[in-house]
Write a protein that holds these residues in place. Structure first.
Motif, PDB file in Angstrom:
ATOM      1  N   VAL A 123       0.844  -1.188   0.000  1.00 30.37           N
ATOM      2  CA  VAL A 123       0.000   0.000   0.000  1.00 30.37           C
ATOM      3  C   VAL A 123       0.883   1.244   0.000  1.00 30.37           C
ATOM      4  CG1 VAL A 123      -1.784   1.284   1.243  1.00 30.37           C
ATOM      5  CG2 VAL A 123      -1.815  -1.220   1.245  1.00 30.37           C
ATOM      6  N   ILE A 124       0.527   2.208  -0.853  1.00 36.37           N
ATOM      7  CA  ILE A 124       1.219   3.494  -0.890  1.00 36.37           C
ATOM      8  C   ILE A 124       0.342   4.515  -0.187  1.00 36.37           C
ATOM      9  CG2 ILE A 124       2.132   5.334  -2.345  1.00 36.37           C
ATOM     10  CD1 ILE A 124       3.758   2.833  -2.543  1.00 36.37           C
ATOM     11  N   TYR A 125       0.925   5.242   0.751  1.00 39.71           N
ATOM     12  CA  TYR A 125       0.206   6.307   1.436  1.00 39.71           C
ATOM     13  C   TYR A 125       0.749   7.651   0.957  1.00 39.71           C
ATOM     14  CZ  TYR A 125      -1.111   2.437   4.463  1.00 39.71           C
ATOM     15  OH  TYR A 125      -1.573   1.235   4.921  1.00 39.71           O
ATOM     16  N   ILE A 126      -0.146   8.583   0.724  1.00 35.35           N
ATOM     17  CA  ILE A 126       0.237   9.928   0.282  1.00 35.35           C
ATOM     18  C   ILE A 126      -0.375  10.928   1.241  1.00 35.35           C
ATOM     19  CG2 ILE A 126       0.092  11.632  -1.567  1.00 35.35           C
ATOM     20  CD1 ILE A 126      -0.140   9.254  -3.525  1.00 35.35           C
ATOM     21  N   LEU A 127       0.478  11.688   1.930  1.00 36.39           N
ATOM     22  CA  LEU A 127      -0.017  12.749   2.797  1.00 36.39           C
ATOM     23  C   LEU A 127      -0.259  13.975   1.934  1.00 36.39           C
ATOM     24  CD1 LEU A 127      -0.634  13.697   5.716  1.00 36.39           C
ATOM     25  CD2 LEU A 127       1.705  14.604   5.771  1.00 36.39           C
ATOM     26  N   GLU A 173       4.526   2.617   5.374  1.00 36.58           N
ATOM     27  CA  GLU A 173       4.526   3.040   6.778  1.00 36.58           C
ATOM     28  C   GLU A 173       3.146   3.520   7.222  1.00 36.58           C
ATOM     29  OE1 GLU A 173       7.103   2.540   8.668  1.00 36.58           O
ATOM     30  OE2 GLU A 173       8.364   1.887   7.026  1.00 36.58           O
ATOM     31  N   LEU A 174       2.925   3.504   8.542  1.00 34.15           N
ATOM     32  CA  LEU A 174       1.665   3.971   9.113  1.00 34.15           C
ATOM     33  C   LEU A 174       1.873   5.186  10.004  1.00 34.15           C
ATOM     34  CD1 LEU A 174      -0.034   0.552   9.967  1.00 34.15           C
ATOM     35  CD2 LEU A 174      -0.600   2.107   8.090  1.00 34.15           C
ATOM     36  N   LYS A 184      -4.165   9.779   1.580  1.00 34.78           N
ATOM     37  CA  LYS A 184      -4.736   9.045   0.441  1.00 34.78           C
ATOM     38  C   LYS A 184      -3.987   7.722   0.351  1.00 34.78           C
ATOM     39  CE  LYS A 184      -4.825   9.187  -4.635  1.00 34.78           C
ATOM     40  NZ  LYS A 184      -4.430   9.980  -5.841  1.00 34.78           N
ATOM     41  N   SER A 185      -4.708   6.620   0.367  1.00 43.01           N
ATOM     42  CA  SER A 185      -4.065   5.310   0.230  1.00 43.01           C
ATOM     43  C   SER A 185      -4.405   4.729  -1.137  1.00 43.01           C
ATOM     44  CB  SER A 185      -4.520   4.355   1.335  1.00 43.01           C
ATOM     45  OG  SER A 185      -5.890   4.040   1.198  1.00 43.01           O
ATOM     46  N   THR A 186      -3.416   4.076  -1.758  1.00 45.85           N
ATOM     47  CA  THR A 186      -3.634   3.417  -3.045  1.00 45.85           C
ATOM     48  C   THR A 186      -2.814   2.124  -3.082  1.00 45.85           C
ATOM     49  OG1 THR A 186      -1.763   4.447  -4.208  1.00 45.85           O
ATOM     50  CG2 THR A 186      -3.833   5.667  -4.190  1.00 45.85           C
ATOM     51  N   ILE A 187      -3.120   1.288  -4.059  1.00 45.65           N
ATOM     52  CA  ILE A 187      -2.273   0.132  -4.324  1.00 45.65           C
ATOM     53  C   ILE A 187      -1.673   0.311  -5.709  1.00 45.65           C
ATOM     54  CG2 ILE A 187      -3.398  -1.458  -2.743  1.00 45.65           C
ATOM     55  CD1 ILE A 187      -5.077  -2.478  -5.020  1.00 45.65           C
TER      56      ILE A 187
END
Length: 273
Positions: free
Chosen positions: A78-82, A104-105, A136-139
């Protein structure tokens, strides 16, 4: 004979249907997920202090969205984007700041980090601003995005710049795309207008197929500023002792253009007049 042909046809049809069913069974279907929940270590108003720039300003943490597929939990990373924006812009500001945080979380930002984000948002320094944060979370392939709740913090930034400002307070354009061609002593007609200590602009007639850069000190090739894209983008720079930035290509259509260089945001724009 007809019966044999009929039986062969029915058998072929049955095999095709069976193969189709097996193929459908092997497909990986997205079945849902849970929007991440974003929290900040503090949402109290911040007055950023340059003398404490290395101190921690805020720690963001968020929950796993638990992407679900018909085969079970997602095995993809999972890719997280702040995302960081001003209140009211609805995360559609052209200057929106986005930071990718793979897997990361949580993430920790210093005072300087937060101030840099606000500088690139191009908000005024020394006054409070309503700033919003969300995850924003994406795969893989930016697929199935999920958005967290919005965390709001009132932040007062100090003056900072993404790119070092011209030490002389002057900025000149030079290059084969200008009347004087390549020279470190361009004429006064190629001196940019100083809008503020962080912003300069100049209007020039450009012909396609040429290049230009910016200089700060006459008779010196550094400090030197450039870029890669004809329509605008990130400012490259060499304040001395490093590698020179790329030269900016002139636009593909001949005409008069206003070039604006913003050292606070670290961006330049090229707009046809």
């Amino acid at each position: 004979m007809k019966n044999i042909v009929k039986q062969i046809f029915l058998l072929s049809l049955l095999v095709a249907v069976f193969a189709s069913c097996k193929k459908d069974e092997n497909k990986n279907y997205f079945e849902g997920g849970t929007a991440p929940v974003l929290k900040a270590s503090s949402t109290a108003a911040m007055v950023l202090d340059s003398t404490k720039k290395n101190n921690t300003a805020v720690v963001f943490t968020w929950t796993n969205p638990n992407y679900q597929f018909n085969t079970g939990n997602s095995s993809q990373d999972v890719i997280y984007i702040l995302q960081i924006d001003t209140t009211g812009a609805n995360f559609k500001n052209p200057n929106i700041q986005e930071v990718a945080i793979p897997k990361e979380l949580s993430v920790t930002y210093t005072i300087k980090d937060i101030n840099t984000f606000l500088s690139k948002l191009d908000v005024l320094e020394n006054i409070p601003h309503n700033i919003e944060f969300r995850i924003k979370s994406t795969i893989a392939g930016n697929a199935v995005p999920l958005y967290s709740n919005v965390v709001k913090i009132v932040i007062t930034p100090y003056l900072d710049v993404a790119v070092p400002i011209p030490p002389t307070g002057d900025l000149y354009i030079t290059g084969d795309g200008t009347p004087s061609s390549w020279t470190n002593n361009p004429p006064a007609s190629q001196k940019c207008i100083k809008v503020s200590k962080v912003e300069y602009n100049i209007t020039m007639s450009f012909t396609p197929g040429f290049y230009y850069k910016f200089l700060s000190t006459l008779n010196n090739w550094q400090p030197q500023y450039g870029g890669k894209v004809a329509t605008g983008g990130d400012i490259g720079f060499n304040m001395g002792g490093g590698s020179d930035p790329d030269a900016i290509p002139t636009p593909s259509i001949a005409g008069s253009y206003k070039v604006t260089v913003n050292f606070k945001t670290g961006k330049y724009t090229v707009v046809k007049q």
